[in-house]
Design a protein around this motif. Structure first.
Motif, short mmCIF file in Angstrom:
data_model
loop_
_atom_site.label_atom_id
_atom_site.label_comp_id
_atom_site.label_asym_id
_atom_site.label_seq_id
_atom_site.Cartn_x
_atom_site.Cartn_y
_atom_site.Cartn_z
N GLY A 138 0.76 -1.24 0.00
CA GLY A 138 0.00 0.00 0.00
C GLY A 138 0.80 1.29 0.00
O GLY A 138 0.25 2.36 0.26
N TYR A 139 2.08 1.22 -0.29
CA TYR A 139 2.86 2.45 -0.42
C TYR A 139 2.46 3.18 -1.70
O TYR A 139 1.91 2.58 -2.62
N VAL A 140 2.74 4.47 -1.75
CA VAL A 140 2.57 5.24 -2.98
C VAL A 140 3.93 5.30 -3.65
O VAL A 140 4.93 5.67 -3.02
N HIS A 141 3.97 4.94 -4.93
CA HIS A 141 5.22 4.92 -5.69
C HIS A 141 5.39 6.25 -6.41
O HIS A 141 4.56 6.63 -7.21
N LEU A 142 6.48 6.93 -6.10
CA LEU A 142 6.84 8.15 -6.81
C LEU A 142 8.17 7.92 -7.50
O LEU A 142 9.19 7.72 -6.84
N SER A 143 8.16 7.94 -8.80
CA SER A 143 9.39 7.83 -9.57
C SER A 143 9.83 9.24 -9.93
O SER A 143 9.11 9.97 -10.61
N ALA A 144 11.02 9.61 -9.45
CA ALA A 144 11.54 10.94 -9.77
C ALA A 144 11.59 11.11 -11.29
O ALA A 144 11.19 12.15 -11.82
N GLY A 145 12.04 10.08 -11.99
CA GLY A 145 12.13 10.16 -13.45
C GLY A 145 10.77 10.34 -14.10
O GLY A 145 10.61 11.17 -15.01
N ASP A 146 9.77 9.57 -13.64
CA ASP A 146 8.42 9.70 -14.21
C ASP A 146 7.84 11.10 -13.95
O ASP A 146 7.22 11.70 -14.82
N LEU A 147 8.04 11.60 -12.72
CA LEU A 147 7.54 12.95 -12.40
C LEU A 147 8.19 14.00 -13.30
O LEU A 147 7.52 14.92 -13.79
N LEU A 148 9.48 13.83 -13.53
CA LEU A 148 10.19 14.78 -14.41
C LEU A 148 9.69 14.65 -15.85
O LEU A 148 9.47 15.66 -16.52
N ARG A 149 9.50 13.41 -16.33
CA ARG A 149 9.00 13.22 -17.70
C ARG A 149 7.59 13.80 -17.86
O ARG A 149 7.28 14.43 -18.86
N GLU A 150 6.74 13.58 -16.83
CA GLU A 150 5.37 14.14 -16.89
C GLU A 150 5.40 15.66 -16.88
O GLU A 150 4.66 16.30 -17.63
N GLU A 151 6.25 16.23 -16.05
CA GLU A 151 6.35 17.69 -15.97
C GLU A 151 6.84 18.27 -17.29
O GLU A 151 6.39 19.32 -17.73
N ARG A 152 7.75 17.56 -17.92
CA ARG A 152 8.31 17.99 -19.21
C ARG A 152 7.20 18.07 -20.26
O ARG A 152 7.20 18.94 -21.12
N GLN A 153 6.22 17.15 -20.18
CA GLN A 153 5.13 17.09 -21.17
C GLN A 153 3.97 18.03 -20.83
O GLN A 153 3.13 18.29 -21.67
N ARG A 154 3.92 18.51 -19.59
CA ARG A 154 2.79 19.31 -19.14
C ARG A 154 2.79 20.66 -19.85
O ARG A 154 3.76 21.41 -19.77
N PRO A 155 1.69 21.00 -20.52
CA PRO A 155 1.63 22.31 -21.21
C PRO A 155 1.82 23.46 -20.22
O PRO A 155 1.26 23.45 -19.13
#
Length: 192
Positions: free
Chosen positions: A29-46
């Motif tokens: 039940g932990y929440v998974h935060l991938s630093a790489g995924d967060l950065l990739r998502e932020e890069r794509q965010r308009p």
């Protein structure tokens, strides 16, 4: 406010961090935060104020400034409504660690570091295989060489830092995912 409990998940590119995090989320039940995924998502965010800078670092295989990564991690923690997190692929170097301690020490406590230790050739093979279908810009030989060099030169020192604090659980990661997860469960059961 109670602090967030954090497990850092570290290991070379292709060591199986993401796969094991999925297993931990499902089972514990932990929440998974991938630093790489967060950065990739932020890069794509308009309209992202950080997008272009993140893009440059990802393409060059270099490390994004820690203030950006910490702000994305903190935002994701706050938005989750939960208090137990796996942070995968961070901190990667001394600057990341110093930034984490400065930006996050009042909101999060590192309770364990899972270190997925995997031979370099296994990691490279896994990443190149993943790259055939992942669409990730960094799953190619040139980016991998840079990522592995960065890992060896910078991230291993972070693992040693936490080893000196008795917070590292080293897991042999060259085996199949099910075998590796059996070792992960032994560590997490002790944390419950």
């Amino acid at each position: 406010m109670a602090k967030y409990n954090v497990i850092f998940v570290l290991g070379g590119p292709g060591a199986g961090k993401g796969t094991q995090c999925e297993n931990i989320v499902r089972e514990y039940g932990y929440v998974h935060l991938s630093a790489g995924d967060l950065l990739r998502e932020e890069r794509q965010r308009p309209g992202s104020q950080f997008g272009e800078e993140i893009e440059t670092h990802i393409k060059n295989g270099t490390i994004v400034p820690v203030q950006i990564t910490c702000s994305l991690l903190k935002r994701a923690m706050e938005n989750s409504g939960k208090d137990r997190f796996l942070i995968d692929g961070f901190p990667r170097n001394q600057d990341n660690l110093d930034g984490w301690n400065k930006e996050m020490s009042d909101v999060a406590t590192v309770i364990r570091v899972l270190f997925f230790n995997c031979p370099e050739e296994v990691c490279v093979d896994r990443c190149l295989s993943r790259g055939k279908t992942s669409g990730r810009a960094d799953d190619n030989e040139e980016s991998l060489k840079k990522r592995i060099k960065t890992y060896n030169e910078s991230t291993m020192a972070i693992i040693e830092h936490y080893r000196n604090l008795n917070l590292v659980s080293e897991i042999k990661a060259e085996h199949g995912p099910e075998t590796v997860f059996e070792d992960v469960k032994k560590v997490l059961t002790d944390l419950q």
